[in-house]
Write an enzyme that holds these catalytic residues in place. Sequence first.
Site, PDB file in Angstrom:
ATOM      1  N   CYS A  79      -0.482   4.165   1.926  1.00  0.00           N
ATOM      2  CA  CYS A  79      -0.412   4.080   3.406  1.00  0.00           C
ATOM      3  C   CYS A  79       1.004   4.351   3.884  1.00  0.00           C
ATOM      4  O   CYS A  79       1.212   4.981   4.896  1.00  0.00           O
ATOM      5  CB  CYS A  79      -0.777   2.692   3.938  1.00  0.00           C
ATOM      6  SG  CYS A  79      -1.978   1.803   3.026  1.00  0.00           S
ATOM      7  N   ASP A  80       1.979   3.809   3.174  1.00  0.00           N
ATOM      8  CA  ASP A  80       3.339   3.756   3.732  1.00  0.00           C
ATOM      9  C   ASP A  80       4.361   4.635   3.010  1.00  0.00           C
ATOM     10  O   ASP A  80       5.450   4.852   3.535  1.00  0.00           O
ATOM     11  CB  ASP A  80       3.854   2.297   3.665  1.00  0.00           C
ATOM     12  CG  ASP A  80       2.978   1.359   4.485  1.00  0.00           C
ATOM     13  OD1 ASP A  80       2.363   1.828   5.443  1.00  0.00           O
ATOM     14  OD2 ASP A  80       2.895   0.162   4.144  1.00  0.00           O
ATOM     15  N   CYS A 122       0.835  -1.195   0.000  1.00  0.00           N
ATOM     16  CA  CYS A 122       0.000   0.000   0.000  1.00  0.00           C
ATOM     17  C   CYS A 122       0.867   1.242   0.000  1.00  0.00           C
ATOM     18  O   CYS A 122       1.288   1.725   1.051  1.00  0.00           O
ATOM     19  CB  CYS A 122      -0.923  -0.024   1.217  1.00  0.00           C
ATOM     20  SG  CYS A 122      -2.032   1.381   1.261  1.00  0.00           S
TER      21      CYS A 122
END
Length: 360
Positions: free
Chosen positions: A182-183, A179
């Site tokens: 997300c990261d 992701c």
Amino acid sequence: MSDQVEKVVIIGSGPAGWTAAIYAARANLDPLVFEGAVTPENQQKGTLPLGQLALTTEVENYPSWPFADTEALVGLLRSALPPERFANVEHLSTSGPERRSIFGPELMELMRQQAMNFGARVITDDVVRVDFRVHPFRLWSLGGKEVQALSVIVATGARANYLGLESEERFKNRGVSACAVCDGALPRFRNQPLVVVGGGDSAMEEASYLTKFASKVYIVHRRDKFRASKIMQQRVLENPKIEVKWNRVVEEVLGNDEQGVTGVRLRSTVDDTREELQVAGMFLAIGHTPNTAFLEGQLELTDKGYIRWTQPFRTCTSVEGVFAAGDVADDYYRQAVTAAGTGCMAALDAERWLAAKGLL
Ligand code: NAP
């Protein structure tokens, strides 16, 4: 087992699950939602409560959430959510743009709250087994709860795929991620070369996104053509920070305990050559797997393992009284808004089915 027979049990807590809960609650079906369990295994698989949107940052394509002042968004969240739920998302707005769209976790908290405001009951646990061969249907949770239900809506979504390498597993959360949104902004990836694996729209999107933080982004694709839409391909191919490694697969993720990922070894898919890339992170964008294992074959699935909708424009499954909504039955649109739409359809389908059977 309690003697109570639920009118409708909803399994899953993404946009499909909460929308189904809102509609079912407003139809006086008193829905019970299994939102999933908070376990290390679910964390690892990416199947925690609130679904895949809880793993994203800004959601710019969910209608009704245009850019607004961060302060105003935070004010709305503070007034809409109880303090303990607001605490789950408060940290998201401590840094970042002054004007922005809603973040995925915020959107999911608001959906959850909206369903609860209308009386949806929520159990924070996974359903691990079902029996759809009897009616009322029977469901068992990880925590040992057993419930009976006249109708069920399955909205368990899908999760990101990994390559299946031992070295990949070793470096999950230490440089390996599925992701980018997300990261990608984590300090370990900033101004570092990164690699994205895949050739579909997700790979294009993630690679473009990562160029905001990375010094360079490699896309590793196993063929000599992308599967992605032309416009997304074009964006990638024109980006000077992106280099495509065609006809290659990642054979090994390289790294050590101290630094996490330090590189990847690639193998050619057309000859025997190998090469190493020095990268600080590897992002997988190689498709998704629907979360259907707990069904143990009791619902008919498609070739790709998604629940089969058995009637056009309905959310019916191969078992009467069991309905499916969202990504668990949709490998084609896979959008928050379409998941919410099918969640609404599933609640209406369940209500009408229960009424037609004289079960209300
Ligand atoms: P996808 O279209 O299924 O693409 C998966 C990619 O991963 C393919 O290029 C595939 O290679 C590669 N792949 C699969 N397994 C692999 C393995 N084991 N090793 C190496 N490579 C592997 O998945 P997606 O990109 O997640 O997209 C899914 C759907 O969501 C699509 O309909 C897409 O259009 C949509 N989507 C849209 C947007 C957007 O419009 N903004 C963004 C993201 C996703 P091959 O090509 O060789 O099969």
